[in-house]
Motif scaffolding. Structure first.
Motif, PDB file in Angstrom:
ATOM      1  N   UNK A 190     -19.791  69.809  53.439  1.00  0.00           N
ATOM      2  CA  UNK A 190     -19.436  71.034  52.708  1.00  0.00           C
ATOM      3  C   UNK A 190     -18.885  71.870  53.429  1.00  0.00           C
ATOM      4  N   UNK A 191     -18.213  71.907  54.543  1.00  0.00           N
ATOM      5  CA  UNK A 191     -17.396  72.607  55.412  1.00  0.00           C
ATOM      6  C   UNK A 191     -16.356  71.709  56.076  1.00  0.00           C
ATOM      7  N   UNK A 192     -15.478  72.178  56.680  1.00  0.00           N
ATOM      8  CA  UNK A 192     -14.818  71.517  57.774  1.00  0.00           C
ATOM      9  C   UNK A 192     -15.477  71.561  59.187  1.00  0.00           C
ATOM     10  N   UNK A 193     -15.961  70.573  59.664  1.00  0.00           N
ATOM     11  CA  UNK A 193     -16.551  70.695  60.925  1.00  0.00           C
ATOM     12  C   UNK A 193     -15.902  70.141  62.098  1.00  0.00           C
ATOM     13  N   UNK A 208     -15.027  76.099  53.552  1.00  0.00           N
ATOM     14  CA  UNK A 208     -16.414  75.688  52.544  1.00  0.00           C
ATOM     15  C   UNK A 208     -17.436  76.519  52.537  1.00  0.00           C
ATOM     16  N   UNK A 209     -18.620  75.741  52.570  1.00  0.00           N
ATOM     17  CA  UNK A 209     -19.790  76.405  52.221  1.00  0.00           C
ATOM     18  C   UNK A 209     -20.118  77.738  53.002  1.00  0.00           C
ATOM     19  N   UNK A 210     -20.024  79.001  52.189  1.00  0.00           N
ATOM     20  CA  UNK A 210     -20.175  80.344  53.037  1.00  0.00           C
ATOM     21  C   UNK A 210     -21.530  80.250  53.919  1.00  0.00           C
ATOM     22  N   UNK A 211     -22.419  80.013  53.205  1.00  0.00           N
ATOM     23  CA  UNK A 211     -23.795  80.044  53.956  1.00  0.00           C
ATOM     24  C   UNK A 211     -23.926  79.411  55.163  1.00  0.00           C
ATOM     25  N   UNK A 212     -23.582  78.123  55.242  1.00  0.00           N
ATOM     26  CA  UNK A 212     -23.522  77.028  56.237  1.00  0.00           C
ATOM     27  C   UNK A 212     -22.732  77.498  57.448  1.00  0.00           C
ATOM     28  N   UNK A 213     -21.548  78.183  56.908  1.00  0.00           N
ATOM     29  CA  UNK A 213     -20.554  78.714  58.197  1.00  0.00           C
ATOM     30  C   UNK A 213     -21.108  79.979  58.652  1.00  0.00           C
ATOM     31  N   UNK A 214     -21.837  80.791  57.820  1.00  0.00           N
ATOM     32  CA  UNK A 214     -22.476  81.974  58.306  1.00  0.00           C
ATOM     33  C   UNK A 214     -23.256  81.725  59.466  1.00  0.00           C
ATOM     34  N   UNK A 256     -13.533  69.159  55.291  1.00  0.00           N
ATOM     35  CA  UNK A 256     -13.974  69.710  53.892  1.00  0.00           C
ATOM     36  C   UNK A 256     -13.987  68.751  52.783  1.00  0.00           C
ATOM     37  N   UNK A 257     -15.199  68.352  52.350  1.00  0.00           N
ATOM     38  CA  UNK A 257     -15.199  67.203  51.075  1.00  0.00           C
ATOM     39  C   UNK A 257     -15.160  65.798  51.647  1.00  0.00           C
ATOM     40  N   UNK A 258     -15.218  65.493  52.607  1.00  0.00           N
ATOM     41  CA  UNK A 258     -15.377  64.133  53.079  1.00  0.00           C
ATOM     42  C   UNK A 258     -16.636  63.415  52.767  1.00  0.00           C
ATOM     43  N   UNK A 259     -16.679  62.404  52.184  1.00  0.00           N
ATOM     44  CA  UNK A 259     -18.104  61.703  51.699  1.00  0.00           C
ATOM     45  C   UNK A 259     -17.988  60.418  52.298  1.00  0.00           C
ATOM     46  N   UNK A 260     -19.058  60.147  53.068  1.00  0.00           N
ATOM     47  CA  UNK A 260     -19.183  58.661  53.541  1.00  0.00           C
ATOM     48  C   UNK A 260     -20.556  58.486  54.125  1.00  0.00           C
ATOM     49  N   UNK A 261     -20.467  57.365  54.931  1.00  0.00           N
ATOM     50  CA  UNK A 261     -21.607  57.102  55.823  1.00  0.00           C
ATOM     51  C   UNK A 261     -21.535  56.985  57.025  1.00  0.00           C
ATOM     52  N   UNK A 262     -22.613  57.672  57.795  1.00  0.00           N
ATOM     53  CA  UNK A 262     -22.763  57.880  59.252  1.00  0.00           C
ATOM     54  C   UNK A 262     -23.518  56.532  59.723  1.00  0.00           C
ATOM     55  N   UNK A 263     -22.893  55.838  60.686  1.00  0.00           N
ATOM     56  CA  UNK A 263     -23.801  54.805  61.329  1.00  0.00           C
ATOM     57  C   UNK A 263     -23.756  55.171  62.757  1.00  0.00           C
TER      58      UNK A 263
END
Length: 116
Positions: free
Chosen positions: A38-41, A94-100, A73-80
Motif C-alpha cells: 500500500x506504499x512504495x517500499x 501511498x498509504x499516508x498513515x503507514x508512511x507517517x 505501490x500496488x504490487x500484489x503477490x505472495x512472499x515465500x
C-alpha cells in the motif's frame, strides 16, 4: 503490474544517501503469505532469502542478503521466505498513515544516533 527492482550491489554511497542506517527493521520466519504493498517500499535485505510471485502470474523475483529492493505501490503477490528474513525499510508514496509512522520511526532512530 509494476515490477520489483533489485540492486544486488548497492554502493555504500547510495545507502548513506538513502539514510538506510536509520531505517527501522522487520523480521519474518520461514513462511509463505500473500501481501499487497500500500506504499512504495524500499528495503535493504540484511539476512535471509525470499521469492515474491506476483498475483498476475508474472515471473517471480528472488532477493537475498545484501540486496536493495524496491516494492512498487500496488504490487500484489505472495512472499515465500526461504531463509529467515531481516530487512531495513522505508515507505514512500501511498498509504499516508503507514508512511507517517515509518517516518516517525526513522526520525526517532536519527535522534538516538545523534545522542550517542
Amino acid at each position: 503490474m509494476k515490477e520489483i527492482t533489485v540492486d544486488s550491489n548497492p554502493s555504500e554511497a547510495l545507502l548513506k544517501e538513502l539514510g538506510v542506517a536509520n531505517w527501522p527493521t522487520w523480521e519474518k520466519e520461514v513462511s509463505t503469505f500473500p501481501w499487497e504493498f500500500v506504499t512504495t517500499e524500499t528495503a535493504l535485505i540484511l539476512e535471509g532469502e525470499c521469492e515474491m510471485t506476483p498475483a498476475d502470474g508474472g515471473p517471480s523475483t528472488t532477493f537475498k542478503a545484501g540486496d536493495l529492493v524496491v516494492f512498487p505501490l500496488g504490487y500484489k503477490g505472495t512472499w515465500e521466505v526461504k531463509k529467515a528474513l531481516k530487512k531495513q525499510f522505508k515507505h514512500g508514496n501511498g498509504n499516508i498513515v503507514k508512511c507517517f509512522f515509518n517516518r516517525m520511526k526513522i526520525w526517532s532512530n536519527c535522534l538516538k544516533s545523534m545522542m550517542k
